[in-house]
Design a protein around this motif. Structure first.
Motif, short mmCIF file in Angstrom:
data_model
loop_
_atom_site.label_atom_id
_atom_site.label_comp_id
_atom_site.label_asym_id
_atom_site.label_seq_id
_atom_site.Cartn_x
_atom_site.Cartn_y
_atom_site.Cartn_z
N SER A 1 -7.08 -1.04 5.85
CA SER A 1 -5.98 -0.13 6.20
C SER A 1 -4.65 -0.81 5.88
CB SER A 1 -6.05 0.25 7.68
OG SER A 1 -6.02 -0.90 8.49
N LEU A 2 -4.07 -0.43 4.76
CA LEU A 2 -2.82 -1.01 4.30
C LEU A 2 -1.71 0.04 4.32
CD1 LEU A 2 -4.15 -2.96 1.18
CD2 LEU A 2 -3.70 -3.88 3.46
N ASP A 3 -0.57 -0.34 4.85
CA ASP A 3 0.60 0.53 4.88
C ASP A 3 1.44 0.22 3.65
OD1 ASP A 3 2.90 1.94 5.33
OD2 ASP A 3 3.33 1.06 7.29
N GLU A 4 1.50 1.15 2.70
CA GLU A 4 2.19 0.89 1.44
C GLU A 4 3.71 0.84 1.59
OE1 GLU A 4 0.81 3.53 -1.59
OE2 GLU A 4 -1.29 2.91 -1.37
N THR A 5 4.23 1.16 2.77
CA THR A 5 5.68 1.05 3.00
C THR A 5 6.05 -0.26 3.69
OG1 THR A 5 5.60 2.12 5.19
CG2 THR A 5 5.80 3.56 3.27
N ALA A 6 5.06 -1.08 4.03
CA ALA A 6 5.31 -2.31 4.77
C ALA A 6 5.68 -3.45 3.84
CB ALA A 6 4.07 -2.69 5.59
N ALA A 7 6.38 -4.44 4.39
CA ALA A 7 6.80 -5.59 3.59
C ALA A 7 5.60 -6.39 3.11
CB ALA A 7 7.75 -6.47 4.41
N TYR A 8 4.54 -6.47 3.92
CA TYR A 8 3.39 -7.25 3.49
C TYR A 8 2.75 -6.64 2.25
CZ TYR A 8 0.32 -3.85 5.88
OH TYR A 8 -0.34 -2.70 6.28
N PHE A 9 2.81 -5.29 2.11
CA PHE A 9 2.24 -4.66 0.92
C PHE A 9 3.11 -4.97 -0.30
CE2 PHE A 9 1.23 -1.21 -2.02
CZ PHE A 9 -0.16 -1.26 -1.99
N LEU A 10 4.41 -5.04 -0.11
CA LEU A 10 5.31 -5.42 -1.20
C LEU A 10 4.97 -6.83 -1.69
CD1 LEU A 10 7.83 -4.33 -2.75
CD2 LEU A 10 9.22 -5.60 -1.11
N VAL A 11 4.72 -7.74 -0.76
CA VAL A 11 4.31 -9.10 -1.12
C VAL A 11 2.99 -9.07 -1.87
CG1 VAL A 11 3.60 -11.35 -0.20
CG2 VAL A 11 5.60 -10.18 0.77
N LEU A 12 2.06 -8.22 -1.43
CA LEU A 12 0.77 -8.10 -2.09
C LEU A 12 0.92 -7.62 -3.53
CD1 LEU A 12 -2.32 -8.16 -2.00
CD2 LEU A 12 -2.26 -5.86 -0.98
N VAL A 13 1.78 -6.64 -3.75
CA VAL A 13 2.02 -6.14 -5.11
C VAL A 13 2.61 -7.24 -5.98
CG1 VAL A 13 3.27 -4.45 -6.51
CG2 VAL A 13 2.28 -3.76 -4.32
N ALA A 14 3.56 -8.00 -5.42
CA ALA A 14 4.17 -9.10 -6.19
C ALA A 14 3.13 -10.16 -6.55
CB ALA A 14 5.32 -9.72 -5.40
#
Length: 269
Positions: free
Chosen positions: A150-163
């Motif tokens: 369960s990942l929230d695509e608006t969260a900062a951790y998801f931004l880090v994951l994309v990077a």
């Protein structure tokens, strides 16, 4: 539920003798467990020690339930703030003597008032939020499923994951995953992610590995892998790409690539 992670960054526990106080502390709490915070003493033990004269010996406590966490304020005079660093300024105020205030944020910063210039705060990563399978919405209850990750695509951790995943998504090759300083630089132009420090990004990487993607210590013990943090990043990227948790369309969440190398890669696609 996977529980709560409470993190007190180094130097964030107030001041002791005019100097920033305290080493970094990380606590992992399961449902039903409690962590107390405050100045503490020999007779009042606390799990998070905060050094400021304005903070009570026992200032409050965190209690974990099955699907959220609660904050109790033991102070008779001071309110505490629980901020949502990933939102648009949302926060909630926990009044003095309030018991068991439920906190809805997935990532929170608890801020206590002090008399000094150094902010006293600590971070709380909430229990893993569960989302229904979008394809099952409206189906009979007996057939509903939940997502494995369960990942929230608006969260900062998801931004880090994309990077973390970006180099392999763009080049489709086994290039090295970005280091923490490289992620800081990559997100510099982002509206919200541009404020992330190296310490915050490292916390998000730990959260992804240990809570969101549940990468165990055994996954990091491959032969020849001596750098545990680098191994953790590689495991995160490998899992996210294998299961399609991060895809090419998510690259639009990152700031535009700049420089000749970035333009060449974009034009080649």
């Amino acid at each position: 539920m996977s529980g709560v992670v409470v993190h007190l960054p180094q130097g964030s526990g107030g001041t002791d003798g005019g100097e920033p106080f305290g080493e970094a502390v990380t606590l992992r709490l399961g449902p039903g467990e409690v962590a107390r915070f405050g100045r503490g003493s020999a007779t009042v033990p606390v799990e998070l020690r905060l050094a400021d004269a304005a903070i009570s010996r026992l200032a409050g406590e965190i209690r974990v339930t099955d699907d959220h966490w609660q904050l109790t304020n033991h102070s008779a005079t001071h309110s505490y703030l629980v901020e949502n660093p990933e939102g648009a300024g949302e926060y909630l105020r926990v009044a003095p003597r309030r018991v068991g205030a439920p906190v809805p944020f997935e990532f929170s910063r608890v801020v206590l008032p002090t008399r000094g210039d150094v902010t006293v705060s600590f971070q709380v990563f909430a229990p893993d939020h569960v989302y229904l399978d979008p394809d099952a919405v409206g189906a009979p209850w007996g057939r509903l499923t939940v997502t494995a990750y369960s990942l929230d695509e608006t969260a900062a951790y998801f931004l880090v994951l994309v990077a973390l995943c970006e180099p392999r998504l763009r080049d489709q090759s086994r290039v090295a995953v970005p280091t923490t300083p490289q992620i800081v630089e990559r997100l510099r132009g982002h509206v919200t992610g541009g404020t992330l420090t190296a310490r915050a990004i490292s916390s998000h990487i730990d959260y992804l590995a240990e809570e969101k993607l549940r990468i165990g210590a055994a996954d990091l013990r491959e032969p020849g892998r001596s750098d545990r943090r680098n191994g953790k990043r590689e495991e995160i990227v490998g899992l996210a790409l294998r299961f399609g948790l991060v895809r090419e369309e998510h690259l639009t969440l990152l700031p535009p690539l700049t420089g000749a190398g970035g333009r060449e890669r974009q034009s080649a696609r």
